[in-house]
Design a protein around this motif. Structure first.
Motif, PDB file in Angstrom:
ATOM      1  N   SER A 150      -6.236  -2.889  -5.407  1.00 31.93           N
ATOM      2  CA  SER A 150      -6.036  -1.741  -6.203  1.00 31.93           C
ATOM      3  C   SER A 150      -6.749  -0.667  -6.502  1.00 31.93           C
ATOM      4  O   SER A 150      -6.554   0.546  -6.304  1.00 31.93           O
ATOM      5  CB  SER A 150      -5.347  -2.192  -7.624  1.00 31.93           C
ATOM      6  OG  SER A 150      -4.387  -3.347  -7.534  1.00 31.93           O
ATOM      7  N   VAL A 151      -7.977  -0.880  -6.649  1.00 36.85           N
ATOM      8  CA  VAL A 151      -9.063   0.034  -6.949  1.00 36.85           C
ATOM      9  C   VAL A 151      -9.378   0.730  -5.430  1.00 36.85           C
ATOM     10  O   VAL A 151      -9.400   2.014  -5.822  1.00 36.85           O
ATOM     11  CB  VAL A 151     -10.308  -0.663  -7.385  1.00 36.85           C
ATOM     12  CG1 VAL A 151     -11.619   0.386  -7.597  1.00 36.85           C
ATOM     13  CG2 VAL A 151     -10.295  -1.354  -8.615  1.00 36.85           C
ATOM     14  N   CYS A 172       0.745  -1.076   0.060  1.00 36.90           N
ATOM     15  CA  CYS A 172       0.091   0.098   0.110  1.00 36.90           C
ATOM     16  C   CYS A 172       0.656   1.348  -0.086  1.00 36.90           C
ATOM     17  O   CYS A 172       0.636   2.376   0.634  1.00 36.90           O
ATOM     18  CB  CYS A 172      -0.791   0.136   1.228  1.00 36.90           C
ATOM     19  SG  CYS A 172      -2.021  -1.540   1.149  1.00 36.90           S
ATOM     20  N   ALA A 173       1.990   1.311  -0.762  1.00 34.62           N
ATOM     21  CA  ALA A 173       2.800   2.234  -0.615  1.00 34.62           C
ATOM     22  C   ALA A 173       2.344   3.718  -1.108  1.00 34.62           C
ATOM     23  O   ALA A 173       2.672   4.739  -0.284  1.00 34.62           O
ATOM     24  CB  ALA A 173       4.088   1.914  -1.733  1.00 34.62           C
ATOM     25  N   LEU A 174       1.687   3.803  -2.093  1.00 35.25           N
ATOM     26  CA  LEU A 174       0.739   5.009  -2.327  1.00 35.25           C
ATOM     27  C   LEU A 174       0.352   5.558  -1.384  1.00 35.25           C
ATOM     28  O   LEU A 174       0.250   6.928  -0.680  1.00 35.25           O
ATOM     29  CB  LEU A 174       0.302   5.145  -3.696  1.00 35.25           C
ATOM     30  CG  LEU A 174       1.459   4.856  -5.067  1.00 35.25           C
ATOM     31  CD1 LEU A 174       0.501   4.862  -6.334  1.00 35.25           C
ATOM     32  CD2 LEU A 174       2.342   6.010  -5.094  1.00 35.25           C
ATOM     33  N   ALA A 219      -3.168  -0.942   6.825  1.00 38.79           N
ATOM     34  CA  ALA A 219      -4.481  -0.824   6.078  1.00 38.79           C
ATOM     35  C   ALA A 219      -5.174  -2.070   6.019  1.00 38.79           C
ATOM     36  O   ALA A 219      -4.619  -3.193   6.238  1.00 38.79           O
ATOM     37  CB  ALA A 219      -4.206  -0.486   4.622  1.00 38.79           C
ATOM     38  N   GLY A 220      -6.336  -2.104   5.979  1.00 37.63           N
ATOM     39  CA  GLY A 220      -7.282  -3.101   5.941  1.00 37.63           C
ATOM     40  C   GLY A 220      -8.448  -2.935   5.304  1.00 37.63           C
ATOM     41  O   GLY A 220      -9.004  -1.614   4.710  1.00 37.63           O
ATOM     42  N   THR A 221      -9.452  -3.900   5.080  1.00 40.73           N
ATOM     43  CA  THR A 221     -10.534  -3.971   4.189  1.00 40.73           C
ATOM     44  C   THR A 221     -11.725  -3.261   5.166  1.00 40.73           C
ATOM     45  O   THR A 221     -12.707  -3.990   5.278  1.00 40.73           O
ATOM     46  CB  THR A 221     -10.887  -5.096   3.651  1.00 40.73           C
ATOM     47  OG1 THR A 221     -11.083  -6.391   4.570  1.00 40.73           O
ATOM     48  CG2 THR A 221      -9.930  -5.569   2.655  1.00 40.73           C
ATOM     49  N   GLY A 222     -11.594  -1.958   5.248  1.00 43.47           N
ATOM     50  CA  GLY A 222     -12.393  -1.166   6.152  1.00 43.47           C
ATOM     51  C   GLY A 222     -11.718  -1.281   7.659  1.00 43.47           C
ATOM     52  O   GLY A 222     -11.058  -2.156   7.999  1.00 43.47           O
ATOM     53  N   SER A 223     -12.177  -0.311   8.448  1.00 42.53           N
ATOM     54  CA  SER A 223     -11.552  -0.380   9.816  1.00 42.53           C
ATOM     55  C   SER A 223     -11.905  -1.455  10.592  1.00 42.53           C
ATOM     56  O   SER A 223     -11.391  -1.891  11.421  1.00 42.53           O
ATOM     57  CB  SER A 223     -11.880   0.896  10.551  1.00 42.53           C
ATOM     58  OG  SER A 223     -13.342   1.122  10.516  1.00 42.53           O
TER      59      SER A 223
END
Length: 356
Positions: free
Chosen positions: A253-254, A63-65, A83-87
């Motif tokens: 990516s999206v 998740c560099a950017l 990061a994750g798929t939602g908090s």
């Protein structure tokens, strides 16, 4: 027959907000999931569409950017981010990293519905501390509930579904009283909607306490609920543990592209949030004028503590094309959405007898 682990059978189901019911001659509105009613900004949509074009490739697992953009915005180091798929995913990650059988997790109740689910999935035991009569965390009682078995404390501010937020002074005092080996999660999914004196400064709490984890999401204010991306800010050791247990390539990516574009378009997005806050104030004024009471809302929703009338109220709303979120025997949460939806809600409440 192959059996799952015993605690898996004990996991309570997550009850999502229902879609709006179809009613002839009416536009239906979904006020059951605390979603942002605005469509994506053109620039955010364009960034997502560009990312779709390379869907044959795996996303950037690092998740560099996104981390670079968040680090610049928040004034933190990249190694403090996860990061994750939602908090909500980060709640699961944290509990799996820090809890196991025999451990306890303290949290307010009623609070975010996913807390007991995630706690049970980790094999831990939840310690539910009732909220006050006005829907606020009872921080003194939560501090008293901490034992030698406590590994994590979850603090939801603003509290979902009741609405009130805690002040920074309250949370800072509470964190200072929590043993340093207990992780304190400050869940700020609705941070951008807060309009009150002395709001929580989560970043200051992270700077001052190595055991504090801050959770935020792009689902609400930024309107990316369908893409599932949230993040944690914590000491490098905790953030590293969250990344270690995360599903590889979990954030698409999206989602990453849309989140980065949303940060770049923050001023325009937060202007939309101001509009929702104004609509929240109009909703509360109308509810109060109709003789109903709600706890002070600081998220993009209000709470009607109607007790056993929750299902009745939700059904009546469905009859006029509104989907609300009932909590059986406790109350109904109503998301702030379109102005027409507010008008219809207020008309409905004006036709019903308020709770005594």
């Amino acid at each position: 027959m192959v059996e799952p682990l015993p605690h898996v059978r004990e996991i309570p189901p997550y009850v999502p907000g229902k879609p709006p019911p179809a009613r002839p001659g009416l536009t239906s509105y979904k006020l059951s999931s605390n979603e942002n009613p605005y469509p994506p900004l053109p620039g955010v949509l364009a960034a997502a569409e560009q990312a779709v074009a390379s869907m044959n490739r795996y996303p950037d697992m690092g998740c560099a950017l996104l981390y670079d953009a968040l680090a610049a915005k928040l004034g933190v180091q990249v190694d403090q981010l996860a990061a994750g798929t939602g908090s909500v995913a980060l709640i699961y990650h944290l509990l799996s990293a820090y809890c196991g059988p025999g451990d306890e997790v303290v949290h307010a109740w009623r609070s975010f519905e996913a807390y007991p689910i995630a706690v049970t999935a980790a094999g831990a035991a939840g310690v539910k501390v009732p909220v006050t009569a006005d829907g606020r965390h009872d921080l003194d009682a939560m501090a008293a509930a901490i034992t030698e078995r406590t590994k994590v404390v979850l603090v939801c501010t603003p509290n979902n579904p009741t609405g009130p937020a805690l002040t920074h002074a309250e949370v800072a005092t509470f964190v200072a009283a929590v043993p340093a080996h207990v992780v304190v999660v400050v869940d700020e999914a609705y941070l951008e909607f807060v309009r009150m004196a002395d709001p929580v400064d989560g970043l200051a709490l992270v700077r001052d306490h190595a055991n504090v984890v801050l959770l935020r999401t792009f689902s609400k204010a930024y309107g990316l609920a369908g893409l599932r991306v949230g993040y944690a800010v914590a000491a490098p050791e905790i953030a590293g543990a969250l990344r270690a247990v995360a599903l590889p390539f979990g954030v698409s990516s999206v989602a990453q592209a849309a989140a980065v574009a949303s940060l770049a378009a923050e001023d325009e997005l937060l202007a939309r949030v101001d509009g929702l806050v104004a609509e929240r104030a109009r909703m509360v004024a109308g509810i109060t004028a109709a003789g109903w009471w709600v706890p002070e809302p600081q998220g993009n929703f209000v709470w009607l503590g109607v007790g056993d009338r929750a299902a009745e109220l939700a059904a009546a709303a469905g009859d006029v094309g509104l989907a609300l979120r009932p909590f059986a025997g406790e109350g109904v949460r109503v998301s702030v959405g379109e102005a027409e939806a507010t008008d219809r809600l207020l008309h409905l409440l004006g036709s019903l007898e308020p709770p005594s």
